[in-house]
Design a protein around this motif. Structure first.
Motif, PDB file in Angstrom:
ATOM      1  N   TRP A  68      -0.927  -0.081 -10.027  1.00  0.00           N
ATOM      2  CA  TRP A  68      -0.082  -0.703  -8.999  1.00  0.00           C
ATOM      3  C   TRP A  68      -0.784  -1.861  -8.302  1.00  0.00           C
ATOM      4  O   TRP A  68      -0.144  -2.835  -7.917  1.00  0.00           O
ATOM      5  N   GLU A  69      -2.107  -1.806  -8.166  1.00  0.00           N
ATOM      6  CA  GLU A  69      -2.805  -2.899  -7.480  1.00  0.00           C
ATOM      7  C   GLU A  69      -2.855  -4.162  -8.343  1.00  0.00           C
ATOM      8  O   GLU A  69      -2.868  -5.274  -7.813  1.00  0.00           O
ATOM      9  N   TYR A  70      -2.885  -4.006  -9.650  1.00  0.00           N
ATOM     10  CA  TYR A  70      -2.909  -5.161 -10.550  1.00  0.00           C
ATOM     11  C   TYR A  70      -1.656  -6.032 -10.364  1.00  0.00           C
ATOM     12  O   TYR A  70      -1.773  -7.241 -10.125  1.00  0.00           O
ATOM     13  N   PRO A  71      -0.438  -5.464 -10.453  1.00  0.00           N
ATOM     14  CA  PRO A  71       0.743  -6.316 -10.221  1.00  0.00           C
ATOM     15  C   PRO A  71       0.838  -6.834  -8.796  1.00  0.00           C
ATOM     16  O   PRO A  71       1.378  -7.917  -8.572  1.00  0.00           O
ATOM     17  N   VAL A  72       0.303  -6.104  -7.825  1.00  0.00           N
ATOM     18  CA  VAL A  72       0.287  -6.615  -6.453  1.00  0.00           C
ATOM     19  C   VAL A  72      -0.634  -7.838  -6.372  1.00  0.00           C
ATOM     20  O   VAL A  72      -0.344  -8.812  -5.668  1.00  0.00           O
ATOM     21  N   GLY A  73      -1.734  -7.806  -7.102  1.00  0.00           N
ATOM     22  CA  GLY A  73      -2.608  -8.974  -7.162  1.00  0.00           C
ATOM     23  C   GLY A  73      -1.889 -10.173  -7.743  1.00  0.00           C
ATOM     24  O   GLY A  73      -2.061 -11.311  -7.277  1.00  0.00           O
ATOM     25  N   GLN A 121       4.709   7.238  -4.921  1.00  0.00           N
ATOM     26  CA  GLN A 121       4.275   6.576  -3.683  1.00  0.00           C
ATOM     27  C   GLN A 121       3.747   5.175  -3.981  1.00  0.00           C
ATOM     28  O   GLN A 121       4.093   4.205  -3.298  1.00  0.00           O
ATOM     29  N   GLN A 122       2.918   5.056  -5.010  1.00  0.00           N
ATOM     30  CA  GLN A 122       2.350   3.760  -5.369  1.00  0.00           C
ATOM     31  C   GLN A 122       3.416   2.811  -5.898  1.00  0.00           C
ATOM     32  O   GLN A 122       3.380   1.613  -5.601  1.00  0.00           O
ATOM     33  N   GLN A 123       4.367   3.320  -6.651  1.00  0.00           N
ATOM     34  CA  GLN A 123       5.467   2.479  -7.101  1.00  0.00           C
ATOM     35  C   GLN A 123       6.283   1.976  -5.910  1.00  0.00           C
ATOM     36  O   GLN A 123       6.805   0.859  -5.917  1.00  0.00           O
ATOM     37  N   GLY A 124       6.353   2.828  -4.874  1.00  0.00           N
ATOM     38  CA  GLY A 124       7.036   2.409  -3.651  1.00  0.00           C
ATOM     39  C   GLY A 124       6.342   1.244  -2.976  1.00  0.00           C
ATOM     40  O   GLY A 124       6.994   0.337  -2.437  1.00  0.00           O
ATOM     41  N   PHE A 125       5.001   1.243  -3.002  1.00  0.00           N
ATOM     42  CA  PHE A 125       4.258   0.113  -2.438  1.00  0.00           C
ATOM     43  C   PHE A 125       4.614  -1.181  -3.179  1.00  0.00           C
ATOM     44  O   PHE A 125       4.816  -2.231  -2.562  1.00  0.00           O
ATOM     45  N   GLN A 207       4.673  15.755  -5.696  1.00  0.00           N
ATOM     46  CA  GLN A 207       5.507  14.943  -6.590  1.00  0.00           C
ATOM     47  C   GLN A 207       5.530  13.472  -6.195  1.00  0.00           C
ATOM     48  O   GLN A 207       5.865  12.613  -7.006  1.00  0.00           O
ATOM     49  N   ASP A 208       5.178  13.168  -4.943  1.00  0.00           N
ATOM     50  CA  ASP A 208       5.131  11.781  -4.493  1.00  0.00           C
ATOM     51  C   ASP A 208       3.801  11.107  -4.825  1.00  0.00           C
ATOM     52  O   ASP A 208       3.743   9.892  -5.006  1.00  0.00           O
ATOM     53  N   THR A 209       2.734  11.895  -4.858  1.00  0.00           N
ATOM     54  CA  THR A 209       1.400  11.323  -5.022  1.00  0.00           C
ATOM     55  C   THR A 209       0.802  11.563  -6.400  1.00  0.00           C
ATOM     56  O   THR A 209      -0.343  11.219  -6.642  1.00  0.00           O
ATOM     57  N   THR A 210       1.567  12.142  -7.297  1.00  0.00           N
ATOM     58  CA  THR A 210       1.073  12.450  -8.636  1.00  0.00           C
ATOM     59  C   THR A 210       1.603  11.456  -9.662  1.00  0.00           C
ATOM     60  O   THR A 210       2.820  11.341  -9.836  1.00  0.00           O
TER      61      THR A 210
END
Length: 247
Positions: A68-73, A121-125, A207-210
């Motif tokens: 998730w951090e890669y596409p945010v970059g 959760q990360q996809q939500g970010f 289920q949100d953080t996995t």
């Protein structure tokens, strides 16, 4: 952010390279705040040293962070309003491409199954930041990254001091170096809301953080390096995996 036409498959939809995952070692519970219930339990005896649930979960967590951090970059490089945020984005891409290659290498040697998607959760970010622009994007990106990277840094230190596996120690060292670089650059933007960053909610449902486990037979997604000529400047969209690329 779109790559050149030689790429196929959106990362969050599975991406695509030539080899598939056959490993069964995947955590039933994993998240930034919650890891497996028996972290010290030994699940393997490779030549590099005993492998525990905490070791395995660490490899999966580092992989998920990059997804998730890669596409945010990439978003930061395209639409940020400040040079400092663009610089942080550039380092997110390069750092996670390098770290992802290391993760895939360690996972292959230790028979650890890696996710092809980040946690809900990360996809939500990613969804939140993709919808934002201007100062709102810059501030939320810096604050969210500072919060999540700080939590992973703490986990990295814990794993580094307790693992008996040499490959995990080496990955923890590399992760620590890259995380410290990213945290420093995010803080240098001057946009981190530390009250928010240091008061993130805990105890979220598993289920949100996995990260979802890889689908049987699904090709493994790859985070392309900016040094291999596969990125197209000024592109938009989610990260993609290179079709036909092997790890």
């Amino acid at each position: 952010m779109l790559f050149s036409r030689k790429f196929a498959g959106t990362l969050f939809l599975g991406g695509g390279i030539a080899f598939t995952l056959g490993s069964l070692l995947y955590p039933s519970m994993l998240g930034v705040q919650k890891v497996s219930s028996a972290p010290e339990r030994i699940i393997g005896h490779p030549a590099t040293g005993p492998l525990t649930e905490a070791d395995r979960d660490f490899v999966v967590e580092v992989r998920a962070a990059g997804l998730w951090e890669y596409p945010v970059g990439q978003m930061a490089m395209q639409k940020s309003t400040t040079k400092a945020v663009k610089t942080a984005g550039e380092h997110l891409i390069a750092g996670h491409a390098s770290l992802d290659a290391a993760c895939r290498g360690v996972a292959g040697e230790l028979d650890i199954a890696l996710p092809n998607q980040p946690s809900p959760q990360q996809q939500g970010f990613v969804t939140q930041l993709n919808a934002e622009s201007g100062k709102q994007f810059d501030t939320d990106m810096a604050t969210i990254l500072r919060a999540t990277q700080g939590q992973i840094l703490s986990k990295t230190a814990s794993v580094r001091t307790t693992t008996k596996n040499s490959l995990i120690r080496a990955l923890a060292d590399r992760t620590n170096d890259i995380l410290m670089e990213h945290i420093t650059l995010v803080e240098k933007t001057g946009l981190v809301d530390f009250d928010r960053a240091l008061s993130q909610p805990t105890g979220l449902p598993a289920q949100d953080t996995t990260p979802p486990p890889p689908v049987a037979g699904q090709p493994q997604a790859v985070l392309p390096s900016p040094d291999d000529g596969t990125l197209s400047p000024g592109s938009t969209g989610a990260a993609s995996a290179e079709a036909g690329r092997t790890s």
